[in-house]
Design a protein around this motif. Sequence first.
Motif, PDB file in Angstrom:
ATOM      1  N   ALA A 181      -8.539  -6.824   3.428  1.00 25.84           N
ATOM      2  CA  ALA A 181      -9.594  -5.838   3.706  1.00 25.84           C
ATOM      3  C   ALA A 181      -9.097  -4.517   4.279  1.00 25.84           C
ATOM      4  O   ALA A 181      -9.574  -4.055   5.302  1.00 25.84           O
ATOM      5  N   VAL A 182      -8.154  -3.897   3.582  1.00 24.10           N
ATOM      6  CA  VAL A 182      -7.766  -2.542   3.980  1.00 24.10           C
ATOM      7  C   VAL A 182      -8.329  -1.548   2.986  1.00 24.10           C
ATOM      8  O   VAL A 182      -8.582  -1.870   1.825  1.00 24.10           O
ATOM      9  N   ASN A 183      -8.560  -0.341   3.499  1.00 21.79           N
ATOM     10  CA  ASN A 183      -9.130   0.762   2.728  1.00 21.79           C
ATOM     11  C   ASN A 183     -10.526   0.451   2.214  1.00 21.79           C
ATOM     12  O   ASN A 183     -10.935   0.887   1.140  1.00 21.79           O
ATOM     13  N   VAL A 184     -11.241  -0.326   3.028  1.00 25.32           N
ATOM     14  CA  VAL A 184     -12.676  -0.531   2.852  1.00 25.32           C
ATOM     15  C   VAL A 184     -13.313  -0.239   4.206  1.00 25.32           C
ATOM     16  O   VAL A 184     -12.800  -0.658   5.239  1.00 25.32           O
ATOM     17  N   GLY A 185     -14.382   0.519   4.194  1.00 24.22           N
ATOM     18  CA  GLY A 185     -15.029   0.861   5.463  1.00 24.22           C
ATOM     19  C   GLY A 185     -14.077   1.632   6.365  1.00 24.22           C
ATOM     20  O   GLY A 185     -13.294   2.459   5.901  1.00 24.22           O
ATOM     21  N   PRO A 186     -14.120   1.332   7.666  1.00 23.55           N
ATOM     22  CA  PRO A 186     -13.308   2.104   8.613  1.00 23.55           C
ATOM     23  C   PRO A 186     -11.827   1.704   8.642  1.00 23.55           C
ATOM     24  O   PRO A 186     -11.028   2.371   9.277  1.00 23.55           O
ATOM     25  N   ALA A 187     -11.435   0.661   7.959  1.00 20.18           N
ATOM     26  CA  ALA A 187     -10.050   0.160   8.006  1.00 20.18           C
ATOM     27  C   ALA A 187      -9.173   0.905   7.001  1.00 20.18           C
ATOM     28  O   ALA A 187      -8.749   0.354   5.990  1.00 20.18           O
ATOM     29  N   GLN A 188      -8.923   2.170   7.287  1.00 20.64           N
ATOM     30  CA  GLN A 188      -8.135   2.996   6.378  1.00 20.64           C
ATOM     31  C   GLN A 188      -6.652   2.901   6.728  1.00 20.64           C
ATOM     32  O   GLN A 188      -6.250   3.122   7.871  1.00 20.64           O
ATOM     33  N   LEU A 189      -5.848   2.574   5.734  1.00 20.51           N
ATOM     34  CA  LEU A 189      -4.410   2.403   5.918  1.00 20.51           C
ATOM     35  C   LEU A 189      -3.692   3.070   4.739  1.00 20.51           C
ATOM     36  O   LEU A 189      -3.668   2.515   3.633  1.00 20.51           O
ATOM     37  N   PRO A 190      -3.146   4.251   4.955  1.00 24.38           N
ATOM     38  CA  PRO A 190      -2.430   4.925   3.865  1.00 24.38           C
ATOM     39  C   PRO A 190      -1.231   4.087   3.414  1.00 24.38           C
ATOM     40  O   PRO A 190      -0.460   3.590   4.236  1.00 24.38           O
ATOM     41  N   MET A 191      -1.075   3.941   2.110  1.00 19.13           N
ATOM     42  CA  MET A 191       0.003   3.114   1.581  1.00 19.13           C
ATOM     43  C   MET A 191       1.378   3.686   1.907  1.00 19.13           C
ATOM     44  O   MET A 191       2.333   2.938   2.128  1.00 19.13           O
ATOM     45  N   ALA A 192       1.495   5.017   1.981  1.00 18.18           N
ATOM     46  CA  ALA A 192       2.781   5.618   2.358  1.00 18.18           C
ATOM     47  C   ALA A 192       3.176   5.176   3.767  1.00 18.18           C
ATOM     48  O   ALA A 192       4.334   4.835   4.026  1.00 18.18           O
ATOM     49  N   ARG A 193       2.203   5.148   4.661  1.00 16.61           N
ATOM     50  CA  ARG A 193       2.498   4.719   6.033  1.00 16.61           C
ATOM     51  C   ARG A 193       2.786   3.223   6.075  1.00 16.61           C
ATOM     52  O   ARG A 193       3.649   2.775   6.850  1.00 16.61           O
ATOM     53  N   LEU A 194       2.098   2.431   5.269  1.00 16.32           N
ATOM     54  CA  LEU A 194       2.389   1.000   5.204  1.00 16.32           C
ATOM     55  C   LEU A 194       3.839   0.775   4.782  1.00 16.32           C
ATOM     56  O   LEU A 194       4.545  -0.064   5.357  1.00 16.32           O
ATOM     57  N   ARG A 195       4.311   1.523   3.791  1.00 15.41           N
ATOM     58  CA  ARG A 195       5.709   1.400   3.356  1.00 15.41           C
ATOM     59  C   ARG A 195       6.661   1.763   4.486  1.00 15.41           C
ATOM     60  O   ARG A 195       7.672   1.093   4.709  1.00 15.41           O
ATOM     61  N   GLU A 196       6.322   2.819   5.234  1.00 12.46           N
ATOM     62  CA  GLU A 196       7.164   3.238   6.356  1.00 12.46           C
ATOM     63  C   GLU A 196       7.208   2.166   7.441  1.00 12.46           C
ATOM     64  O   GLU A 196       8.280   1.866   7.984  1.00 12.46           O
ATOM     65  N   ILE A 197       6.063   1.594   7.775  1.00 16.45           N
ATOM     66  CA  ILE A 197       6.009   0.541   8.801  1.00 16.45           C
ATOM     67  C   ILE A 197       6.859  -0.647   8.371  1.00 16.45           C
ATOM     68  O   ILE A 197       7.635  -1.189   9.170  1.00 16.45           O
ATOM     69  N   ALA A 198       6.729  -1.054   7.114  1.00 14.31           N
ATOM     70  CA  ALA A 198       7.527  -2.175   6.616  1.00 14.31           C
ATOM     71  C   ALA A 198       9.016  -1.869   6.746  1.00 14.31           C
ATOM     72  O   ALA A 198       9.800  -2.728   7.184  1.00 14.31           O
ATOM     73  N   ALA A 199       9.421  -0.651   6.396  1.00 11.34           N
ATOM     74  CA  ALA A 199      10.827  -0.260   6.517  1.00 11.34           C
ATOM     75  C   ALA A 199      11.274  -0.251   7.982  1.00 11.34           C
ATOM     76  O   ALA A 199      12.381  -0.694   8.298  1.00 11.34           O
ATOM     77  N   GLU A 200      10.401   0.217   8.869  1.00 15.47           N
ATOM     78  CA  GLU A 200      10.724   0.218  10.301  1.00 15.47           C
ATOM     79  C   GLU A 200      10.936  -1.198  10.828  1.00 15.47           C
ATOM     80  O   GLU A 200      11.690  -1.415  11.776  1.00 15.47           O
ATOM     81  N   LEU A 201      10.280  -2.168  10.197  1.00 22.47           N
ATOM     82  CA  LEU A 201      10.429  -3.574  10.586  1.00 22.47           C
ATOM     83  C   LEU A 201      11.625  -4.235   9.905  1.00 22.47           C
ATOM     84  O   LEU A 201      11.841  -5.438  10.064  1.00 22.47           O
ATOM     85  N   GLY A 202      12.382  -3.460   9.139  1.00 23.76           N
ATOM     86  CA  GLY A 202      13.602  -3.970   8.530  1.00 23.76           C
ATOM     87  C   GLY A 202      13.509  -4.304   7.064  1.00 23.76           C
ATOM     88  O   GLY A 202      14.497  -4.758   6.467  1.00 23.76           O
TER      89      GLY A 202
END
Length: 175
Positions: free
Chosen positions: A10-31
């Motif tokens: 349930a991302v990018n529905v309603g108020p739960a907006q999560l840009p995919m570019a930032r998701l990729r960055e977070i994943a990379a930050e986690l290794g």
Amino acid sequence: MAKRIILLRAVNVGPAQLPMARLREIAAELGATDVSTYIASGNLIADVPGAPDTFDRALEQAIEKEFGFFRESISRTPTQLKAALDAHPFTVDEPKYSYVSFLLDAPTAEAIAKAETYETGKDEWAIIGTEMHIKYANGAGRPEMKTDSIIRALKVAGTARNLNTVKKLIDLADG
């Protein structure tokens, strides 16, 4: 490092907006390495370090810390996605009407029995291991069954993808 397909609920529905570019960055930050996303609905493909469950929980925490909402992260290997697709128990007339809901854990027999008490009309569902397979007679936008009530009865978080998306994720993960 192991290739994983990580599905966020349930991302990018309603108020739960999560840009995919930032998701990729977070994943990379986690290794994670070799990180990519597919469409803007929380589909991440990456080679993840360590135990997959540890990575999934860290991703959930990082998203909650930055964006202020909690969303389950449920991951599978490409082989597990292929097995789920191959196990789909219903005739597929229209792939976009058929779904696999990937669950965090297998529901108990008692929970499945409770969920089976809900009326489904012409819609169908079945649990196979840690996946809930669904076939909507008229599409997910016009369900005859109360999918949310069934999921709550199962007492296991999950996130669904239609068969077209599952196939595409497998293809992307395979390279």
